[in-house]
Design a protein around this motif. Structure first.
Motif, PDB file in Angstrom:
ATOM      1  N   ARG A 263       0.848  -1.188   0.000  1.00 17.36           N
ATOM      2  CA  ARG A 263       0.000   0.000   0.000  1.00 17.36           C
ATOM      3  C   ARG A 263       0.885   1.239   0.000  1.00 17.36           C
ATOM      4  O   ARG A 263       1.779   1.363   0.842  1.00 17.36           O
ATOM      5  CB  ARG A 263      -0.919   0.004   1.225  1.00 17.36           C
ATOM      6  CG  ARG A 263      -1.863   1.206   1.323  1.00 17.36           C
ATOM      7  CD  ARG A 263      -2.780   1.046   2.524  1.00 17.36           C
ATOM      8  NE  ARG A 263      -3.642   2.195   2.762  1.00 17.36           N
ATOM      9  CZ  ARG A 263      -4.822   2.393   2.191  1.00 17.36           C
ATOM     10  NH1 ARG A 263      -5.274   1.516   1.314  1.00 17.36           N
ATOM     11  NH2 ARG A 263      -5.552   3.459   2.469  1.00 17.36           N
ATOM     12  N   GLN A 264       0.635   2.144  -0.953  1.00 18.59           N
ATOM     13  CA  GLN A 264       1.376   3.407  -1.036  1.00 18.59           C
ATOM     14  C   GLN A 264       0.393   4.563  -0.874  1.00 18.59           C
ATOM     15  O   GLN A 264      -0.686   4.564  -1.487  1.00 18.59           O
ATOM     16  CB  GLN A 264       2.107   3.546  -2.373  1.00 18.59           C
ATOM     17  CG  GLN A 264       3.152   2.472  -2.657  1.00 18.59           C
ATOM     18  CD  GLN A 264       2.565   1.230  -3.294  1.00 18.59           C
ATOM     19  OE1 GLN A 264       1.671   1.323  -4.131  1.00 18.59           O
ATOM     20  NE2 GLN A 264       3.064   0.065  -2.925  1.00 18.59           N
ATOM     21  N   VAL A 265       0.760   5.542  -0.067  1.00 19.96           N
ATOM     22  CA  VAL A 265      -0.084   6.711   0.178  1.00 19.96           C
ATOM     23  C   VAL A 265       0.783   7.962   0.128  1.00 19.96           C
ATOM     24  O   VAL A 265       1.865   8.008   0.726  1.00 19.96           O
ATOM     25  CB  VAL A 265      -0.779   6.634   1.550  1.00 19.96           C
ATOM     26  CG1 VAL A 265      -1.538   7.932   1.843  1.00 19.96           C
ATOM     27  CG2 VAL A 265      -1.737   5.447   1.609  1.00 19.96           C
ATOM     28  N   THR A 266       0.307   8.962  -0.608  1.00 20.40           N
ATOM     29  CA  THR A 266       0.906  10.301  -0.581  1.00 20.40           C
ATOM     30  C   THR A 266      -0.208  11.289  -0.288  1.00 20.40           C
ATOM     31  O   THR A 266      -1.214  11.325  -1.003  1.00 20.40           O
ATOM     32  CB  THR A 266       1.571  10.653  -1.914  1.00 20.40           C
ATOM     33  OG1 THR A 266       2.568   9.667  -2.214  1.00 20.40           O
ATOM     34  CG2 THR A 266       2.242  12.020  -1.836  1.00 20.40           C
ATOM     35  N   GLN A 267      -0.028  12.086   0.775  1.00 20.67           N
ATOM     36  CA  GLN A 267      -1.086  12.998   1.221  1.00 20.67           C
ATOM     37  C   GLN A 267      -0.513  14.394   1.444  1.00 20.67           C
ATOM     38  O   GLN A 267       0.473  14.551   2.175  1.00 20.67           O
ATOM     39  CB  GLN A 267      -1.723  12.483   2.506  1.00 20.67           C
ATOM     40  CG  GLN A 267      -2.855  13.364   3.028  1.00 20.67           C
ATOM     41  CD  GLN A 267      -3.471  12.829   4.304  1.00 20.67           C
ATOM     42  OE1 GLN A 267      -3.001  11.841   4.858  1.00 20.67           O
ATOM     43  NE2 GLN A 267      -4.530  13.467   4.766  1.00 20.67           N
ATOM     44  N   TYR A 268      -1.154  15.389   0.812  1.00 20.44           N
ATOM     45  CA  TYR A 268      -0.770  16.790   0.979  1.00 20.44           C
ATOM     46  C   TYR A 268      -1.732  17.443   1.960  1.00 20.44           C
ATOM     47  O   TYR A 268      -2.954  17.360   1.787  1.00 20.44           O
ATOM     48  CB  TYR A 268      -0.806  17.525  -0.359  1.00 20.44           C
ATOM     49  CG  TYR A 268       0.315  17.118  -1.289  1.00 20.44           C
ATOM     50  CD1 TYR A 268       1.432  17.927  -1.457  1.00 20.44           C
ATOM     51  CD2 TYR A 268       0.258  15.917  -1.995  1.00 20.44           C
ATOM     52  CE1 TYR A 268       2.480  17.552  -2.312  1.00 20.44           C
ATOM     53  CE2 TYR A 268       1.287  15.535  -2.842  1.00 20.44           C
ATOM     54  CZ  TYR A 268       2.390  16.358  -2.996  1.00 20.44           C
ATOM     55  OH  TYR A 268       3.423  15.978  -3.830  1.00 20.44           O
ATOM     56  N   GLN A 269      -1.183  18.113   2.991  1.00 18.76           N
ATOM     57  CA  GLN A 269      -1.986  18.679   4.055  1.00 18.76           C
ATOM     58  C   GLN A 269      -1.909  20.207   4.051  1.00 18.76           C
ATOM     59  O   GLN A 269      -1.006  20.799   3.453  1.00 18.76           O
ATOM     60  CB  GLN A 269      -1.502  18.138   5.405  1.00 18.76           C
ATOM     61  CG  GLN A 269      -1.594  16.623   5.510  1.00 18.76           C
ATOM     62  CD  GLN A 269      -1.019  16.119   6.819  1.00 18.76           C
ATOM     63  OE1 GLN A 269       0.144  16.344   7.131  1.00 18.76           O
ATOM     64  NE2 GLN A 269      -1.838  15.429   7.595  1.00 18.76           N
ATOM     65  N   SER A 270      -2.857  20.812   4.749  1.00 19.13           N
ATOM     66  CA  SER A 270      -2.934  22.283   4.772  1.00 19.13           C
ATOM     67  C   SER A 270      -2.170  22.823   5.981  1.00 19.13           C
ATOM     68  O   SER A 270      -2.767  23.313   6.947  1.00 19.13           O
ATOM     69  CB  SER A 270      -4.398  22.736   4.832  1.00 19.13           C
ATOM     70  OG  SER A 270      -5.037  22.170   5.969  1.00 19.13           O
ATOM     71  N   ILE A 271      -0.866  22.730   5.916  1.00 18.79           N
ATOM     72  CA  ILE A 271      -0.014  23.192   7.011  1.00 18.79           C
ATOM     73  C   ILE A 271       0.832  24.362   6.503  1.00 18.79           C
ATOM     74  O   ILE A 271       1.601  24.205   5.550  1.00 18.79           O
ATOM     75  CB  ILE A 271       0.889  22.064   7.525  1.00 18.79           C
ATOM     76  CG1 ILE A 271       0.031  20.889   8.006  1.00 18.79           C
ATOM     77  CG2 ILE A 271       1.791  22.566   8.660  1.00 18.79           C
ATOM     78  CD1 ILE A 271       0.821  19.700   8.476  1.00 18.79           C
ATOM     79  N   PRO A 272       0.711  25.546   7.103  1.00 22.53           N
ATOM     80  CA  PRO A 272       1.461  26.712   6.612  1.00 22.53           C
ATOM     81  C   PRO A 272       2.956  26.583   6.900  1.00 22.53           C
ATOM     82  O   PRO A 272       3.390  25.839   7.775  1.00 22.53           O
ATOM     83  CB  PRO A 272       0.848  27.871   7.394  1.00 22.53           C
ATOM     84  CG  PRO A 272       0.303  27.246   8.638  1.00 22.53           C
ATOM     85  CD  PRO A 272      -0.157  25.877   8.249  1.00 22.53           C
TER      86      PRO A 272
END
Length: 709
Positions: free
Chosen positions: A312-321
């Motif tokens: 399982r591969q996951v790439t996640q972009y988050q809303s962190i300034p």
């Protein structure tokens, strides 16, 4: 502790005995009107009994032959199971929110505290984190949902169990083509190839593939999903059976995130980040394969084995300034990991080794290896951050986990109408993290969790149509790697190995009846938990967790279904669940204190369902259903709620078969009265962005064409 409930139960026993006697009398007085009731086998308890004979809260959901849904997620087919709360976030980046008797409600994404299986192969990672996105509804035969103490037989994180069983190829080779579309530019195209074995010892097969995409109900909620599934089945001359299952899923989904109350009231379709600066999104790719084998040695002995592996591969972009990532201990705003996992389960079953007894002994082994990196979610352009781009490395570690769980079950029919079922499992989980990003210190560490999990159930077959039972079991749930990934104190780096596993004592008293007036189940339950794993806040996309000293869940489940005149069916259910913090939790840093008696967030106290359907073998079919969900608190301090709601759905369609051809067409409307409600809540969000709005009135329609050769 149980005296009021026992009094209620005894009353129900007396009533049910009276009803059952009247059923028998009616059948004897008019044999011509006797109805042959269906025999429904269940497998979740591993006892080889019918649903009526199984002393546990277990519900079976058969996929309808006349599919009347787009077959995108489980909320379309799993309805009306008391104490099972399955919430659609309208956010394909975070999956559905699933809880059973309150276990799993804390999850901000994916499924926690509940074990998921497909054809006997785990869909839950060895650390207890699962997802429903790889369950193929187009090839699904049925689901079994097991709640209550019996689920502890599955070990770690088994506050409930969902077992999905896919169809097996049968009859002539055939091809099935389907298309469904709907609101928000939803599109799903599917293809299924299947056929039975031509010769002895050759496999039957079923291969399915589907593509789904949508613009999403909310802004920035577009999603694409590819799902492939294949199953080969061998029924061999020696009586053994082999299933080989392979599954592949790939998802790209934008994430609109939660809204605060003001945003929700102004415009429930908006994205939290109005200018979409961070381009929050997730990419998932998973491949899994597994084999199950069962073989009767003789009339007394049977063997079973299962082995699986996956990636399982996951790439996640988050809303962190950028300002939050200046801290040298921060792990960045992009999560990027790859997990490889594998395991096996071996089991022996012996019958009549002692009079009227059945024994099962087994060993389950699971391993997971994870390479996890964290990156900044921006690149500097002219000295200013440009977000939504993978930047510099901020975290690099290798995480491993393994368990070796021996277990034993026994069933003893010690009197003609009395049976004792018991079991014990030694659940042990071993975590280790090796830190390769050393510029902010070495955070390598390891820990072990283990617990002996006994269970016992006593059942009494009062009448052929009426079963009563009482059961007890210990439960055990370890934190997942994701839950340990961050400390509540942002100044502390590395894994939060201070989290303890939760331990529970689970009790249940139940009744079951199957007769001419339908199928009836009733259960009273209580779960007292020590060191329950609860949210410590969610901020800037980061979920942290801590332990609650004591929590208490108690409730009632009721379900009834009946087939009336010809093809008219009714299903109804009610669940009451009182989930409380049974001890205060002191404040830690910015996390506020929790008072004893507060309601555990994310859990509705009352829920009810009513469904009415006309389901002939061919021709026009139709149905209507309504579901009520009580208000839900959004955080541990009970500062706000997502209001209660009632939603209704209606559908109709036409199914036709002629020689080798088959056709099915449907149309449906969900949220018929356009109710504005929260599909789920993000528990304890530190920015008060608790609410994930559900879709308004929406429609879908589809066709399916089948040809045999």
């Amino acid at each position: 502790m149980f005296s009021p409930k026992i009094n209620l139960l005894y009353g129900c026993i007396v009533i049910s005995m009276g009803l059952s006697n009247s059923f028998v009398w009616a059948a004897e007085s008019n044999v011509e009107q006797a109805i042959q009731l269906p025999t429904i086998k269940v497998e979740a308890t591993r006892t080889n009994t019918t649903s009526m004979e199984t002393p546990a809260s277990i519900f079976r959901v058969d996929m309808p032959k006349n599919d009347q849904s787009a077959q995108v997620n489980l909320t379309e087919v799993v309805k009306g199971i008391p104490s099972v709360q399955l919430r659609n976030r309208e956010n394909y980046a975070q999956d559905l929110q699933l809880s059973m008797r309150g276990f799993g409600a804390r999850s901000t994404f994916g499924v926690r505290g509940i074990r998921l299986y497909t054809d006997g192969i785990p869909a839950t990672m060895p650390d207890g984190q699962g997802q429903t996105s790889n369950i193929d509804l187009s090839g699904l035969s049925h689901l079994e949902v097991l709640t209550g103490p019996f689920s502890s037989l599955y070990g770690n994180s088994s506050g409930g169990v969902v077992l999905a069983t896919t169809k097996e190829g049968q009859g002539k080779d055939s091809i099935e083509m389907s298309y469904a579309g709907g609101s928000h530019n939803k599109n799903r195209a599917g293809l299924v190839l299947q056929g039975g074995a031509k010769n002895q010892n050759e496999p039957s097969y079923i291969i399915s593939s589907s593509y789904f995409d949508t613009d999403g109900y909310r802004d920035h909620s577009r999603a694409e999903k590819i799902l492939n599934n294949a199953k080969l089945t061998w029924n061999l001359d020696d009586g053994s059976k082999i299933n080989w299952v392979t599954n592949y899923v790939k998802i790209h989904a934008d994430d609109p995130q939660g809204l605060n109350r003001t945003q929700w009231q102004q415009n429930p379709r908006q994205v939290n980040d109005a200018n979409n600066v961070y381009d929050v999104r997730k990419d998932i790719e998973q491949t899994q394969t597994g084999v199950t084998w069962s073989k009767p040695i003789n009339d007394q002995h049977e063997l079973y084995a299962m082995a699986y592996l996956g990636s399982r591969q996951v790439t996640q972009y988050q809303s962190i300034p950028q300002s939050a990532q200046v801290n040298p201990n921060h792990a960045g705003g992009v999560i990027d990991f790859e997990r490889n996992y594998y395991g096996a389960d071996f089991r022996w079953t012996g019958k009549e080794l002692l009079p009227n007894t059945t024994f099962s002994a087994g060993l389950a082994v699971d391993t997971m290896d994870e390479d996890r990196q964290g990156y900044e979610n921006f690149n500097l352009v002219n000295g200013k951050p440009s977000y939504g781009l993978k930047g510099a490395l901020r975290r690099d570690e290798n995480n491993t986990l393994w368990n070796v769980d021996p277990y034993l079950q026994a069933s003893w029919q010690f009197l003609p109408t009395w049976r004792l079922d018991s079991g014990v499992r030694y659940s042990n989980v071993h975590y280790k993290s090796k830190d390769h990003y050393l510029s902010n210190g070495n955070d390598s560490d390891k820990t072990d969790y283990n617990k002996v999990l006994p269970s016992a159930t006593l059942s009494w077959q009062i009448l052929p149509e009426l079963l009563a039972y009482t059961s007890y079991a210990k439960g055990f749930e370890t934190p997942t790697f994701t839950e340990m990934a961050y400390n509540a104190d942002s100044k502390i780096t590395g894994f939060n190995f201070g989290l303890k596993p939760s331990q529970s004592n689970n009790y249940e008293i139940g009744l079951k009846s199957q007769n001419q007036l339908g199928n009836f189940t009733f259960a009273v339950f209580q779960s007292s938990t020590k060191d329950d794993i609860v949210s410590a806040g969610t901020s800037n996309g980061r979920s942290t967790f801590r332990n609650a000293d004591k929590t208490l869940r108690k409730g009632i489940e009721f379900a009834w279904n009946k087939k009336f005149w010809k093809d008219l069916e009714m299903n109804t259910s009610y669940g009451y669940l009182d989930a409380k913090f049974d001890a205060a939790i002191p404040a830690v840093g910015t996390v506020k204190a929790v008072q004893k008696g507060n309601t555990i967030p994310g859990i509705a106290k009352n829920q009810a369902f009513l469904g009415l359907a006309w389901k002939p073998e061919q021709g026009f079919y139709a149905g209507v259903d309504a579901e009520y969900i009580d208000k839900v608190y959004v955080d541990d301090i009970n500062s706000d709620t997502a209001a209660s709601y009632t939603v209704a759905s209606v559908y109709t369609g036409y199914m036709w078969k002629y020689v080798d051809w088959g056709f099915n067409g449907f149309a449906r409307v969900d949220n018929l009265f356009d109710k504005n409600y929260a599909g789920s809540v993000i528990v304890n969000d530190s920015n008060s962005r608790f609410f994930e709005p559900a879709d308004g009135r929406n429609w879908s329609a589809g066709i399916k064409l089948t040809k045999q050769f």
